[in-house]
Write a protein that holds these residues in place. Structure first.
Motif, PDB file in Angstrom:
ATOM      1  N   ASP A   1      -0.284  -2.487 -10.001  1.00 39.88           N
ATOM      2  CA  ASP A   1      -0.120  -1.864  -8.692  1.00 39.88           C
ATOM      3  C   ASP A   1      -0.487  -2.852  -7.579  1.00 39.88           C
ATOM      4  O   ASP A   1       0.201  -2.942  -6.555  1.00 39.88           O
ATOM      5  CB  ASP A   1      -0.992  -0.611  -8.597  1.00 39.88           C
ATOM      6  CG  ASP A   1      -0.811   0.113  -7.273  1.00 39.88           C
ATOM      7  OD1 ASP A   1       0.322   0.550  -6.983  1.00 39.88           O
ATOM      8  OD2 ASP A   1      -1.797   0.239  -6.522  1.00 39.88           O
ATOM      9  N   VAL A   2      -1.559  -3.604  -7.790  1.00 38.53           N
ATOM     10  CA  VAL A   2      -1.975  -4.610  -6.800  1.00 38.53           C
ATOM     11  C   VAL A   2      -0.884  -5.666  -6.623  1.00 38.53           C
ATOM     12  O   VAL A   2      -0.554  -6.058  -5.503  1.00 38.53           O
ATOM     13  CB  VAL A   2      -3.312  -5.272  -7.224  1.00 38.53           C
ATOM     14  CG1 VAL A   2      -3.611  -6.502  -6.360  1.00 38.53           C
ATOM     15  CG2 VAL A   2      -4.452  -4.276  -7.131  1.00 38.53           C
TER      16      VAL A   2
ATOM     17  N   ARG B   1       1.892  -4.344  -4.496  1.00 39.07           N
ATOM     18  CA  ARG B   1       1.551  -4.078  -3.093  1.00 39.07           C
ATOM     19  C   ARG B   1       1.250  -5.332  -2.284  1.00 39.07           C
ATOM     20  O   ARG B   1       1.422  -5.350  -1.068  1.00 39.07           O
ATOM     21  CB  ARG B   1       0.331  -3.151  -3.014  1.00 39.07           C
ATOM     22  CG  ARG B   1       0.592  -1.733  -3.470  1.00 39.07           C
ATOM     23  CD  ARG B   1      -0.734  -0.981  -3.567  1.00 39.07           C
ATOM     24  NE  ARG B   1      -0.547   0.370  -4.053  1.00 39.07           N
ATOM     25  CZ  ARG B   1      -0.509   1.440  -3.266  1.00 39.07           C
ATOM     26  NH1 ARG B   1      -0.621   1.309  -1.969  1.00 39.07           N
ATOM     27  NH2 ARG B   1      -0.344   2.636  -3.781  1.00 39.07           N
TER      28      ARG B   1
ATOM     29  N   ILE C   1      -5.410  -9.598  -0.304  1.00 42.20           N
ATOM     30  CA  ILE C   1      -5.932  -8.258  -0.016  1.00 42.20           C
ATOM     31  C   ILE C   1      -6.859  -8.303   1.206  1.00 42.20           C
ATOM     32  O   ILE C   1      -6.817  -7.426   2.062  1.00 42.20           O
ATOM     33  CB  ILE C   1      -6.689  -7.700  -1.239  1.00 42.20           C
ATOM     34  CG1 ILE C   1      -5.731  -7.594  -2.427  1.00 42.20           C
ATOM     35  CG2 ILE C   1      -7.313  -6.342  -0.934  1.00 42.20           C
ATOM     36  CD1 ILE C   1      -6.401  -7.415  -3.763  1.00 42.20           C
TER      37      ILE C   1
END
Length: 197
Positions: free
Chosen positions: A7-8, A11, A59
């Motif tokens: 998922d990271v 994204r 991030i």
């Protein structure tokens, strides 16, 4: 865990090479290794510490990864050198030595001296040379700290300042890295964190 990591990657613009380099760093600690020069120690530091920053940059500061990359690597160097200088005694017990051989030769200090916990002028000179290098890398890392968004700037800068303060804790305790684990006191932590802008 793998679902979360997938998922990271979907994204954020993750740097997969940093993950590969981190795995290489973990392998470096599987066997005994002699670090001959400071460049060897910095290469190790990149693989076990700078890679963490590179993995987090997309991030922590989306879209600014390239602008922050170099100083992010420097922050990893600084923090890992701090770890090394704080944990000399603990590492020796595990059969690990991250002080480069050329520094031992330069100051005429031996591995036997280390094992006998000799804190003399030669030891302090070695420790300080590595500490000054770490402090220089902290300063370089702070150059671009303002590029981090506010939500990540405070924890990143706070971690860097707290880690840097460990070096002065060791100095205050007469360089005893053999029988004492050095931490920044709660009061000092609060003072450092409150000073972050």
């Amino acid at each position: 865990m793998w679902v979360a990591l997938d998922d990271v990657f979907k994204r954020f613009n993750m740097d997969i090479q940093a993950f590969r380099d981190m795995i290489k760093g973990q392998r470096m600690d599987l066997g005994e290794k002699v670090y001959v020069k400071m460049d060897d120690v910095l290469d190790y530091s990149y693989h076990v510490a700078s890679t963490v920053g590179l993995m987090l940059l997309p991030i922590l500061a989306p879209g600014k990864e390239q602008s922050l990359r170099e100083d992010g690597i420097y922050l990893g160097y600084a923090m890992q050198l701090t770890n090394i200088l704080r944990d000399i005694g603990e590492d020796l017990e595990r059969g690990r030595l991250y002080i480069p051989q050329d520094l031992l030769v330069k100051y005429e200090y031996t591995v036997t001296d280390l094992k006998e916990h000799r804190i003399n002028e030669a030891f302090q000179s070695i420790w300080e040379e590595m500490a000054r290098l770490a402090e220089d890398y902290y300063e370089k890392a702070f150059r671009t700290m303002n590029l981090y968004p506010m939500y990540s700037r405070t924890p990143v800068k706070g971690a860097a300042l707290l880690y840097r303060a460990i070096l002065n804790e060791v100095r205050t305790n007469d360089y005893n890295v053999f029988s004492k684990k050095h931490y920044v006191s709660k009061d000092a932590k609060e003072k450092i964190i409150s000073s972050i802008s």
